[in-house]
Design a protein around this motif. Structure first.
Motif, short mmCIF file in Angstrom:
data_model
loop_
_atom_site.label_atom_id
_atom_site.label_comp_id
_atom_site.label_asym_id
_atom_site.label_seq_id
_atom_site.Cartn_x
_atom_site.Cartn_y
_atom_site.Cartn_z
N ARG A 90 0.83 -1.20 0.00
CA ARG A 90 0.00 0.00 0.00
C ARG A 90 0.87 1.26 0.00
O ARG A 90 0.56 2.25 -0.67
CB ARG A 90 -0.91 -0.01 1.23
N SER A 91 1.98 1.22 0.72
CA SER A 91 2.86 2.39 0.80
C SER A 91 3.57 2.67 -0.52
O SER A 91 3.95 3.80 -0.80
CB SER A 91 3.91 2.18 1.89
N ASN A 92 3.76 1.64 -1.33
CA ASN A 92 4.52 1.75 -2.58
C ASN A 92 3.83 0.92 -3.67
O ASN A 92 4.39 -0.08 -4.14
CB ASN A 92 5.95 1.26 -2.38
N PRO A 93 2.63 1.31 -4.11
CA PRO A 93 1.90 0.51 -5.08
C PRO A 93 2.56 0.46 -6.46
O PRO A 93 2.16 -0.34 -7.30
CB PRO A 93 0.52 1.17 -5.14
N ASP A 94 3.60 1.26 -6.66
CA ASP A 94 4.34 1.25 -7.91
C ASP A 94 5.58 0.35 -7.81
O ASP A 94 6.40 0.31 -8.73
CB ASP A 94 4.78 2.67 -8.29
N GLY A 95 5.70 -0.40 -6.73
CA GLY A 95 6.85 -1.27 -6.53
C GLY A 95 6.44 -2.59 -5.92
O GLY A 95 5.26 -2.96 -5.92
N TYR A 96 7.42 -3.28 -5.40
CA TYR A 96 7.21 -4.56 -4.72
C TYR A 96 7.92 -4.54 -3.39
O TYR A 96 8.97 -3.93 -3.24
CB TYR A 96 7.77 -5.73 -5.56
#
Length: 133
Positions: A89-95
């Motif tokens: 959720r904090s970094n939806p553009d990553g993993y």
């Protein structure tokens, strides 16, 4: 080799049905979250941009769990139940890769930083930069 030099780490779930690669330094900096889910599963977060993560096998064997806002996509192996990575959720553009699921032969050390996931709304901004290329 400098701290910013990236190497390819291989990871997998317990049964091996899911396999992936992630590009990260040999010495990892991970977050240990105290939220209910992470503390119950002993998850160590290595958050990376999506460009540095590659799923090698097992996509059909992944099950998704969401809760609360539904933004985070918690991905589990249908066979062994291990969550070796997910879309946070904090970094939806990553993993977020569970550093405990990486092959230790490419890891020279792990620095664990506490993260206050119990107070997520107040703490989440501190992680945003981790998925930026």
């Amino acid at each position: 080799m400098t701290a910013t030099t990236l190497v390819t780490h291989r990871g997998r779930c317990h049964c091996g049905a899911i396999a992936f690669e992630v590009d990260a330094p040999t010495r990892l900096v991970v977050q240990e979250c105290n939220c209910s889910l992470c503390s119950m599963t002993a998850y160590w977060h290595l958050i990376v941009p999506s460009s540095r993560f590659r799923l090698l096998q097992g996509a059909p064997n992944l099950a998704t769990y969401t809760f609360n806002t539904g933004v985070a996509r918690h991905l589990f192996c249908r066979t062994c139940g291990i969550k070796s990575f997910y879309v946070p959720r904090s970094n939806p553009d990553g993993y977020s890769v569970n550093a405990r699921c990486l092959d230790p032969r490419t890891v020279t050390g792990i620095d664990v930083e506490p993260f206050d996931g119990r107070n997520w709304e107040r703490s989440a901004a501190a992680l945003r930069h981790l998925s930026q290329g």
